[in-house]
Every structure is written in structure tokens, then in C-alpha cells.
Design an enzyme around this catalytic site. Sequence first.
Site, PDB file in Angstrom:
ATOM      1  N   ASN A 135      -5.988  12.091   0.165  1.00 25.05           N
ATOM      2  CA  ASN A 135      -5.289  11.098   1.463  1.00 25.05           C
ATOM      3  C   ASN A 135      -6.148  10.386   2.147  1.00 25.05           C
ATOM      4  OD1 ASN A 135      -2.393  10.642   2.291  1.00 25.05           O
ATOM      5  ND2 ASN A 135      -3.029  11.519   4.162  1.00 25.05           N
ATOM      6  N   LYS A 136      -5.463   9.516   2.962  1.00 26.72           N
ATOM      7  CA  LYS A 136      -6.200   8.607   3.852  1.00 26.72           C
ATOM      8  C   LYS A 136      -7.226   9.369   4.595  1.00 26.72           C
ATOM      9  CE  LYS A 136      -7.002   4.933   6.539  1.00 26.72           C
ATOM     10  NZ  LYS A 136      -7.965   3.786   5.778  1.00 26.72           N
ATOM     11  N   ARG A 161       0.858  -1.298  -0.012  1.00 24.17           N
ATOM     12  CA  ARG A 161       0.095   0.039   0.083  1.00 24.17           C
ATOM     13  C   ARG A 161       0.795   1.312   0.097  1.00 24.17           C
ATOM     14  NH1 ARG A 161       1.463   1.772   4.545  1.00 24.17           N
ATOM     15  NH2 ARG A 161       0.369   3.597   4.230  1.00 24.17           N
ATOM     16  N   GLY A 162       0.264   2.338  -0.090  1.00 29.50           N
ATOM     17  CA  GLY A 162       0.931   3.733  -0.080  1.00 29.50           C
ATOM     18  C   GLY A 162       1.215   3.986  -1.599  1.00 29.50           C
ATOM     19  N   ASP A 166      -2.290  10.282  -1.934  1.00 28.34           N
ATOM     20  CA  ASP A 166      -2.536   9.312  -2.865  1.00 28.34           C
ATOM     21  C   ASP A 166      -2.951  10.136  -4.240  1.00 28.34           C
ATOM     22  OD1 ASP A 166      -2.946   6.432  -1.687  1.00 28.34           O
ATOM     23  OD2 ASP A 166      -3.137   7.915  -0.424  1.00 28.34           O
TER      24      ASP A 166
END
Length: 380
Positions: free
Chosen positions: A263-264, A64-65, A253
Amino acid sequence: MADQQARTGENSRPTEIPAIRWEEPPEGPVLVLLDQTRLPAEEVELVCTDASALVEAVRSLAVRGAPLLGIAGAYGVALAAARGFDVDEAANALAGARPTAVNLALGVRRAWEAHRAEFARSGEEGSAAAAALAAARRLHAEDAAASVRMAEHGLALLGELLPGGGHRILTHCNTGALVSGGEGTAFAVALAAHRAGELRRLWVDETRPLLQGARLTAYEAARSGMAYTLLTDNAAGSLFASGEVDAVLIGADRIAADGSVANKVGSYPLAVLARYHHVPFIVVAPVTTVDLRTPDGASIEVEQRPGFEVTEITTPQGAVAGAGGGIPVAPLGTQAYNPAFDVTPPELVTAIVTEEGAVSPVTAEALAELCARSRQVTIS
């Protein structure tokens, strides 16, 4: 298919296992991942022998990332080519595995285009597979180099905004070496501050519902010897109110052409808190995360995750009870709203830090100029 091999042991030293690597054992090439769903309880490697296994690893968040997803996508195309699978089919499956993270599709495209160009030139599958692998390795090296430069630019920006050092930095989700070919994005800046003796405290949001902050960022901070404190996501407001946060550092992201940042989920509330309390809100991401083809935040497709990630708590050991293999924390049948990301508008972003420098204030014109400059550097 994918196989798992654990590397565990009592009183073992924190892992130095890379987040991703390409190997070529006698039975054929494989892509080896550090399974991030098992951290910090176990250090387990996931061995992918085909693109479908990698797609599952991406969807399950074993890998992930944004930057690392791009690297993984490129290696996935190379893996399909080297093992004689349908490269176009593999590329399509990989590119669509997670829709919000623009780096994934970018990495897939780079390796796929290298494969296609070499096959058109030579007509040889072996040469085309080698070209795809070379493209993946270049992307991997470029990301490692970008991580170093982002850390330098980010540390310089902190020095300008917060002279005197002693920074107390709040971060959300995970942005270190686990998401990068190098030492990460936002976490790399905090790590640079730590090494320079300028980090007083790293505040780590636990990052519900999958606890990437608690499981992964705290894991990396401990491994690096940083002074850090874990907090529940909804405790951040009290930290701001008590004047305990000097800056917020997050990754991204996808960054739209107007500077909107996906983003998250939980990043947008932090931006609102930061603005109210006059605290810099800084986004750190490589230029590859800027997507000029996405005009604004409303145009960013936000991935919706399964509800059981909210209604259940899953342990690394996989305690079974609920539909997702976790321990239920809500009544059976409870519906859950579980977007993987939220979008922060550019007016709440103090600066976007990339390997090419920082953009502040964040405007469409400044981002376009940054991307143009980056392309010129790459071409030269």
C-alpha cells in the site's frame, strides 16, 4: 490526446463529478477523468481520446487507486478498440503503466480478452469494440457493488472489535470515491461508521510526498460532513501513544498470496505502531486486489517514483522553478528515495476486509479459500 476543462467557482458546492466516465460525443468516444492532481484547488476534467493519454494520466496520478486503475485500464482498451487503434499495443502500454497495482493489469486483461473473444467469433471490429466496452462497464458496476459490501463487512468488523461505537479511525493515503466505482474501500468503511453515528473522529495522514491524504481524503471527508483532523505522517506515533487511535483502516494496491499487503508508502510504519499499541490494523480491498500469483511480499514489485516529488513541492497551479515544475525544498542535485509503496507482512495485519467477507487471522490458506469462494460466486 487529452484536453482539460476546469469546473470552478467561488463558494461552489463540493463536486459531484465522477472520478471516471465514458462519453460518446459526435467526434468519437472519450474517457473523462477527474484530474486528481488538481484537487482540491480546482475541479478539472481530463478528456482522453486515446490510450497514450490515459497512460500519461495513470503515471502522473491524475487517475489513481487500485480499483479505479482497473476500471480505467478496461475503459482504455475499449477506447483503443472504438477509435481503431492497435488494441494489443494499447493493452500492453496500459498494463505496464504502474507495476505495483494489480487491478490495472486485471482490468486491461478483462477488456482485452472480451475484445479478442468477440473478434474471433464474429470477425467484426465493431462488435469486438462493443464487447470490450461491455466488459469495462461490467467491471465498473462490479466495483461499485463491491464497495457497498466492503463497507458493510468493515463496519460489522469494527463493531466486533470495538463495541460501543465512538470510533477514532486513522487512515493513510486516499481510499474513497476517487479511487473506486463506488464509495471506495477503507474510506467507505469510515463513511459507513459516520452514517451510523459511530465515527467520533477520522484522523487523516497528510501522506507525503504528494499529499493524497491532505488533498484528497480531507476533501472527501469534508464533502461528506465527517469529523476529521489532518496530521503530518510523523505525528501518528504521538496519537497512538496518547490513546487517540482505536483502529487503522487502509487500502491496498496488491495483496500477495501469503497476505503481505503493498500500500502507499507509510503504511508499514503504521502497522508497527498499531501492533505495539494493541490497535487493530485493518486492510480493506476488493478480492481483485489479492494476487495469488505473487507468493509473498518480497515478490511484489514496488514502483519507484521520481525524486523531484520529494525534493520539490508542486502546487495545483503548477508554480515553476524546479525540474518537476515545483518549488524546491532541497538543494539542487539532492538525490531522493521515493518508493510509491511499502509492504506490510501478514502478521501485522489484524484483518483483510473484502466484498466476500473478512479474513482474520490473515493466512495464505484463508486468502486462497476466499478467492475460491469469490470465483464460485462470480461463475454462478
